[in-house]
Design a protein around this motif. Structure first.
Motif, short mmCIF file in Angstrom:
data_model
loop_
_atom_site.label_atom_id
_atom_site.label_comp_id
_atom_site.label_asym_id
_atom_site.label_seq_id
_atom_site.Cartn_x
_atom_site.Cartn_y
_atom_site.Cartn_z
N GLU A 225 -12.33 5.22 4.75
CA GLU A 225 -10.91 5.48 4.99
C GLU A 225 -10.72 6.46 6.13
OE1 GLU A 225 -8.37 3.81 3.77
OE2 GLU A 225 -9.95 2.60 2.83
N GLU A 226 -11.58 7.49 6.19
CA GLU A 226 -11.47 8.46 7.28
C GLU A 226 -11.75 7.79 8.62
OE1 GLU A 226 -14.21 11.49 6.21
OE2 GLU A 226 -12.89 12.41 4.70
N LEU A 227 -12.72 6.90 8.64
CA LEU A 227 -13.07 6.19 9.87
C LEU A 227 -11.87 5.36 10.35
CD1 LEU A 227 -16.34 4.32 10.61
CD2 LEU A 227 -14.24 3.02 10.67
N LYS A 228 -11.24 4.64 9.43
CA LYS A 228 -10.10 3.80 9.82
C LYS A 228 -8.90 4.66 10.23
CE LYS A 228 -10.71 1.21 6.04
NZ LYS A 228 -10.54 0.16 5.00
N THR A 229 -8.78 5.83 9.62
CA THR A 229 -7.68 6.73 9.98
C THR A 229 -7.84 7.21 11.42
OG1 THR A 229 -7.41 7.47 7.69
CG2 THR A 229 -6.52 8.90 9.42
N VAL A 230 -9.06 7.55 11.81
CA VAL A 230 -9.34 7.98 13.18
C VAL A 230 -9.00 6.87 14.16
CG1 VAL A 230 -11.17 8.62 14.80
CG2 VAL A 230 -11.10 9.66 12.52
N VAL A 231 -9.38 5.65 13.82
CA VAL A 231 -9.10 4.52 14.70
C VAL A 231 -7.60 4.29 14.81
CG1 VAL A 231 -9.41 2.03 15.02
CG2 VAL A 231 -11.32 3.42 14.21
N LYS A 232 -6.88 4.30 13.68
CA LYS A 232 -5.43 4.09 13.70
C LYS A 232 -4.73 5.13 14.59
CE LYS A 232 -4.90 2.23 8.99
NZ LYS A 232 -4.40 2.57 7.64
N ARG A 233 -5.21 6.36 14.52
CA ARG A 233 -4.59 7.45 15.26
C ARG A 233 -4.74 7.27 16.78
NH1 ARG A 233 -7.44 11.94 13.35
NH2 ARG A 233 -6.34 11.70 11.38
N ASN A 234 -5.77 6.57 17.19
CA ASN A 234 -6.09 6.48 18.62
C ASN A 234 -5.88 5.09 19.23
OD1 ASN A 234 -7.58 9.18 19.51
ND2 ASN A 234 -8.20 8.72 17.39
N VAL A 235 -5.92 4.05 18.42
CA VAL A 235 -5.78 2.68 18.94
C VAL A 235 -4.74 1.96 18.10
CG1 VAL A 235 -6.98 0.53 19.54
CG2 VAL A 235 -8.22 2.70 19.57
N SER A 236 -3.64 1.54 18.75
CA SER A 236 -2.53 0.96 18.00
C SER A 236 -2.94 -0.30 17.23
CB SER A 236 -1.38 0.63 18.96
OG SER A 236 -1.82 -0.29 19.96
N ASP A 237 -3.80 -1.12 17.82
CA ASP A 237 -4.22 -2.35 17.13
C ASP A 237 -5.70 -2.28 16.72
OD1 ASP A 237 -5.20 -2.37 19.69
OD2 ASP A 237 -4.70 -4.46 20.11
N GLY A 238 -6.17 -1.10 16.42
CA GLY A 238 -7.57 -0.92 16.03
C GLY A 238 -7.86 -1.30 14.59
N VAL A 239 -6.81 -1.29 13.75
CA VAL A 239 -6.95 -1.66 12.35
C VAL A 239 -5.86 -2.67 12.00
CG1 VAL A 239 -6.91 -0.86 9.95
CG2 VAL A 239 -7.98 0.55 11.72
#
Length: 618
Positions: A225-239
């Motif tokens: 969950e932390e990994l996906k949170t980091v991605v969401k915060r930086n890439v709009s379509d990362g998750v």
């Protein structure tokens, strides 16, 4: 730290792996030798020699598990030519200066770096690490090191090793703050392989499988969950849909590199076969496999399981066949599309001419028999991961054929039948008949789309076996057969019953190549739907076979739907490589396998075979 000199390490049988070679150079008195000796003894040496002997740190005591060689350079004891030789041998160069002496720092840019460039070339790729020593003599805090206080010494050599084993340049463009194109391409291939349901996303299950494959441990739910949170915060379509997208996957690796965790990305790349140049290594593509003469190679359960999961993954419309685009998608992790249109005429297809699961498995079985290196290579491209991290766990090397003959049985599951006969005898239609294709369908196939091989499964005593038909292209009776064209599990000699000169060809082939061999032979009287002509030969086909104690010619016609019985007979003859010898006992009484028999009759025939074996033994 346990450290050996180079000579003592070699005497102990140290690893022959290349390892990492670190060269320390700099002005006299900056503490190069002290750094090395402090690393070895874990204390500051009061008496320092002009130059330290080359030392080797064994792989078992280094973080990266590779031997590390540390080399000291002394201007007092060595000349420039010796230095240039060491520069060319080094994997990484540590240029040492003293933080208390600015002149030694000026000499780095004024003398040492130009010397390195003039030796290795302006655009060399050898990493250079600038090391500020004697930090204990100044009263400000830096990231430099001190031989006297042992500050950052282990870290210095670790980062020197890391610069070689986990280089930045192949992965990342500093000016653009982005991954290199080669790195992106490699990571996208890895993403596709790990996307086991082919939905363009890595869900939690797929991420954990990736994590186990690369790092031997899954991520706990909180870490995911932390990994996906980091991605969401930086890439709009990362998750998307709580799963990682391809863009999110690439972002994570860019983040790892920006935070100095190159080893994470390199671990992933190397697990999937990439070398330092971001190319799949030859060792990964072609693991060493010994196949003794007389043995063959087959897919085992692990290999078939991998292929079935691959087929299911890319059969997006679930019609039990792979259409043209689905095949392209399946091989998108490979450098080229390996299958041409001839493949679709080698195996079973559906009504649209698309390869079915049966045909898909058969084509890989054919490849594995004929070109094992190609199977190993493409299994690597497609992401096969076996228990030993290589493709070899998907392959079985069969027992040598001479041992099969001694044991009077074979454990092989794939049999190769060579189909030999004169032109116009109907070899092509006979081979296509294995796939259930009648004469009319075969005539519609363009010559450039015909394959010399066809393959399908057959039942031999209730066991599924593969039969491969190889159409041997011989134009004239005077043309000699190559040894590879003779050696097979069973030979099928085809002649045209309506052509009076046809049988002579195969009769001569039999006498010249097969009469003295232990290879079972079956004559096929093709074009049985046409009027039979008397053959212009000293013996008629039935008499010839009787004289040589081999089965009588088997009639065949592909004018209508080809019958399977003849192919099952060939597979059975191949499964019992001594049936040719049994022809002496069984053939005289005109007893032969009738494929249409029921289970009870097959059991009775098996009993007859057993009795015949005992008779031959006596």
């Amino acid at each position: 730290m346990k450290v050996f000199s180079r000579k003592s390490y070699e005497k102990m049988g140290g690893s022959h792996r290349r390892g990492v070679r670190i060269l320390l150079l700099g002005d006299a008195g900056v503490g190069k030798t002290s750094l090395i000796l402090s690393l070895v003894s874990e204390e500051f040496p009061e008496q320092v020699p002009p130059r330290a002997e080359e030392i080797t740190i064994p792989p078992d005591v280094t973080p990266e598990k590779v031997p590390t060689h540390i080399v000291d350079y002394s201007e007092r004891e060595q000349n420039v030519e010796q230095l240039r030789a060491e520069l060319n041998r080094s994997d990484v160069i540590c240029v040492v200066y003293s933080v208390e002496d600015e002149d030694t720092l000026d000499r780095v840019t004024g003398h040492w770096l130009p010397l390195i460039r003039s030796t290795l070339g302006q655009h060399h790729h050898t990493p250079i690490i600038l090391v500020g020593n004697k930090v204990d003599l100044v009263d400000y805090s830096t990231m430099e090191c001190s031989a006297r206080t042992l500050k950052n010494i282990s870290e210095m050599f670790y980062y020197a090793q890391k610069a070689v084993l986990h280089p930045t340049a192949p992965l990342y463009v500093l000016e653009e703050r982005d991954l290199t194109e080669k790195c992106k391409k490699a990571l996208i291939r890895i993403f596709k392989i790990c996307d086991t349901d082919n939905d363009g996303l890595l869900n939690d299950e797929e991420l954990n499988a990736f994590q186990r494959r690369c790092f031997n441990a899954p991520l706990n739910p909180q870490a995911l969950e932390e990994l996906k949170t980091v991605v969401k915060r930086n890439v709009s379509d990362g998750v998307h849909a709580d799963a990682l997208t391809q863009r999110g996957f690439l972002f994570l690796h860019r983040l790892f590199i920006q935070r100095g965790r190159h080893e994470t990305t390199w671990t992933v790349l190397r697990k999937f076969g990439y070398n330092d140049n971001l190319q799949l290594s030859k060792d990964y593509l072609f693991p060493s496999l010994r196949v003794p003469p007389g043995s063959s190679t087959e897919l085992n359960h692990a290999g078939f399981s991998f292929l079935m999961s691959l087929f299911e993954k890319y059969d997006q419309d679930k019609d039990d066949a792979l259409g043209p685009q689905e095949l392209i998608d399946l091989f998108s992790t490979c450098p080229v599309m390996p299958w041409g249109p001839d493949v679709l005429n080698s195996v079973h297809t559906n009504d649209k001419g698309w390869i079915t699961l049966q045909g898909f498995l058969a084509q890989w079985t054919l490849w594995t028999l004929l070109d094992i290196q190609r199977t190993l290579e493409y299994f690597a491209y497609l992401g096969y991961c076996g228990s030993d991290d290589s493709q070899l766990s998907a392959i079985t090397v069969t027992r040598e054929k001479r041992l099969d003959l001694q044991k009077k049985q074979t454990m092989r599951n794939v049999y190769q039948c060579h189909v030999i006969g004169p032109q116009d005898a109907g070899k092509t239609t006979f081979c296509q008949g294995l796939l259930g294709r009648p004469l009319e369908d075969t005539h519609e196939i363009p010559n450039d789309r015909l394959s010399r091989h066809t393959i399908s499964t057959l039942q031999v005593y209730g066991q599924e076996k593969y039969l491969v038909l190889h159409d041997i292209d011989v134009h004239n009776i005077t043309d000699a057969l190559m040894p590879s064209e003779v050696q097979c599990d069973v030979a099928c000699l085809v002649y045209d019953v309506s052509n009076p000169r046809s049988f002579e060809y195969v009769a001569r082939i039999y006498l010249k190549y097969f009469s003295e061999l232990a290879i079972p032979v079956l004559f096929v009287a093709n074009k049985g739907d046409m009027s039979a002509a008397r053959q212009d030969y000293i013996l008629q086909p039935t008499s010839f076979c009787h004289k040589h104690k081999i089965p009588p010619p088997h009639p065949f016609s592909s004018a209508s739907q080809p019958k399977k019985d003849i192919y099952t007979k060939l597979a059975t003859m191949a499964a019992y490589p001594h049936l040719k010898q049994l022809g002496v006992v069984v053939g005289e009484h005109s007893t032969w396998l009738k494929v249409s028999l029921g289970v009870a009759a097959i059991a009775a025939f098996a009993l007859l075979l057993a009795r015949a074996f005992r008779s031959v033994d006596r």
